[in-house]
Design a protein around this motif. Structure first.
Motif, PDB file in Angstrom:
ATOM      1  N   PHE A 190      71.465  48.183  15.856  1.00  0.00           N
ATOM      2  CA  PHE A 190      70.360  48.927  16.460  1.00  0.00           C
ATOM      3  C   PHE A 190      69.988  48.380  17.832  1.00  0.00           C
ATOM      4  O   PHE A 190      69.462  49.113  18.672  1.00  0.00           O
ATOM      5  CB  PHE A 190      69.119  48.928  15.550  1.00  0.00           C
ATOM      6  N   SER A 191      70.285  47.124  18.080  1.00  0.00           N
ATOM      7  CA  SER A 191      69.981  46.570  19.409  1.00  0.00           C
ATOM      8  C   SER A 191      70.782  47.292  20.489  1.00  0.00           C
ATOM      9  O   SER A 191      70.299  47.470  21.616  1.00  0.00           O
ATOM     10  CB  SER A 191      70.270  45.068  19.446  1.00  0.00           C
ATOM     11  N   VAL A 192      71.995  47.733  20.158  1.00  0.00           N
ATOM     12  CA  VAL A 192      72.810  48.487  21.111  1.00  0.00           C
ATOM     13  C   VAL A 192      72.196  49.866  21.330  1.00  0.00           C
ATOM     14  O   VAL A 192      72.091  50.352  22.462  1.00  0.00           O
ATOM     15  CB  VAL A 192      74.258  48.616  20.604  1.00  0.00           C
ATOM     16  N   ILE A 193      71.776  50.503  20.234  1.00  0.00           N
ATOM     17  CA  ILE A 193      71.123  51.811  20.349  1.00  0.00           C
ATOM     18  C   ILE A 193      69.855  51.688  21.179  1.00  0.00           C
ATOM     19  O   ILE A 193      69.601  52.497  22.089  1.00  0.00           O
ATOM     20  CB  ILE A 193      70.773  52.357  18.950  1.00  0.00           C
ATOM     21  N   ARG A 194      69.056  50.678  20.908  1.00  0.00           N
ATOM     22  CA  ARG A 194      67.802  50.474  21.652  1.00  0.00           C
ATOM     23  C   ARG A 194      68.080  50.283  23.139  1.00  0.00           C
ATOM     24  O   ARG A 194      67.402  50.864  23.987  1.00  0.00           O
ATOM     25  CB  ARG A 194      67.059  49.264  21.079  1.00  0.00           C
ATOM     26  N   ARG A 195      69.078  49.481  23.454  1.00  0.00           N
ATOM     27  CA  ARG A 195      69.434  49.243  24.863  1.00  0.00           C
ATOM     28  C   ARG A 195      69.815  50.548  25.554  1.00  0.00           C
ATOM     29  O   ARG A 195      69.364  50.839  26.673  1.00  0.00           O
ATOM     30  CB  ARG A 195      70.600  48.263  24.919  1.00  0.00           C
ATOM     31  N   ASP A 196      70.657  51.342  24.887  1.00  0.00           N
ATOM     32  CA  ASP A 196      71.127  52.577  25.507  1.00  0.00           C
ATOM     33  C   ASP A 196      70.017  53.625  25.567  1.00  0.00           C
ATOM     34  O   ASP A 196      69.993  54.452  26.485  1.00  0.00           O
ATOM     35  CB  ASP A 196      72.346  53.105  24.758  1.00  0.00           C
ATOM     36  N   TRP A 197      69.115  53.601  24.590  1.00  0.00           N
ATOM     37  CA  TRP A 197      67.962  54.508  24.646  1.00  0.00           C
ATOM     38  C   TRP A 197      67.090  54.155  25.853  1.00  0.00           C
ATOM     39  O   TRP A 197      66.701  55.043  26.629  1.00  0.00           O
ATOM     40  CB  TRP A 197      67.151  54.405  23.359  1.00  0.00           C
TER      41      TRP A 197
END
Length: 253
Positions: A190-197
């Motif tokens: 989710f840290s990757v998703i959060r970064r890209d969001w």
């Protein structure tokens, strides 16, 4: 009829000419024992649902689809899924339209183009009698038409000058969401998703008003590690927002 999703192996597609709500159909399949990884599409949706009980009906030519997942992650992480879907939809839109960074993301999961709403995402979950949890992601995109009386200014791809069919966008969405879900399921995913969001965030650093159980105005500071919005208040304090609608100051709502 249910067919394999050729662009995303392991997923199946059930398509209807017309349906009341693709989310409703997805839950019916779950209660009947469907194992999940099932997309339900409708060329026309007549009684769809939006967030907070609002309606989301969609004429032919727009995209209306719902993805059924069974126990995709522990229940405490289900709330991350709308952000996963929003990033995947933004990815898919760029691939379908041949653009880069066309859409910005308004918390938690709306896509905006030039400040106007292009799409909606609705997450719903239900505990089944077999002890499993059915999770449905409903996704609607204004490809050829948009509502004139929404809470926010709205737009559609045709009005923006992009000839992107619902079929093409759906194919790209199948690919993108499968990839993003796989990434999300990895440790720390989710840290990757959060970064890209955050890289696509609309209004970050700006003053916004969030209308929910109570109304708050402050500067959009960040997303926390769970994907909740962090506001910096006028008194210097910080407030974590778990649900609500975001407006720019001065917008009538």
């Amino acid at each position: 009829m249910t067919n394999p999703a050729s662009q995303a192996p392991g997923l199946r597609i059930e398509r209807h000419e017309s349906a009341g709500s693709t989310n409703t159909l997805a839950f019916e399949r779950a209660r009947a024992g469907d194992p999940g990884n099932l997309w339900i599409r409708a060329d026309r949706q007549t009684t769809g649902r939006g967030r907070l009980g609002r309606s989301w009906s969609s004429p032919k030519g727009n995209l209306s689809a719902s993805l059924l997942l069974i126990d995709p992650q522990p229940r405490e992480r289900i709330g991350e899924l709308p952000l996963v879907a929003a990033v995947a939809l933004a990815d898919a839109l760029d691939k379908a339209a041949g653009t880069f960074g066309l859409a910005k993301l308004k918390w938690p999961n709306d896509l905006l183009v030039d400040g106007a709403k292009l799409s909606g995402i609705l997450l719903e979950a239900e505990h089944l009698s077999n002890g499993k949890t059915a999770v449905v992601l409903g996704i609607g995109v204004n490809c050829v038409a948009h509502p004139q009386d929404g809470l926010y200014p709205c737009t559609d791809l045709a009005a923006l000058g992009y000839r992107v069919s619902a079929d093409l966008l759906f194919d790209r969405l199948c690919e993108a969401l499968k990839e993003r879900l796989a990434s999300w399921r990895e440790p720390g995913g989710f840290s990757v998703i959060r970064r890209d969001w955050i890289a696509r965030a609309a209004h970050k650093g700006q003053h916004i008003t969030v209308k929910g159980p109570r109304e708050l105005t402050g500067r959009f500071l960040d997303l926390d590690e769970r994907g909740y919005l962090v506001l910096e208040l006028e008194n210097g304090g910080k407030e974590t927002i778990y649900a609500g609608d975001v407006f720019l100051p001065g917008f009538e709502h």
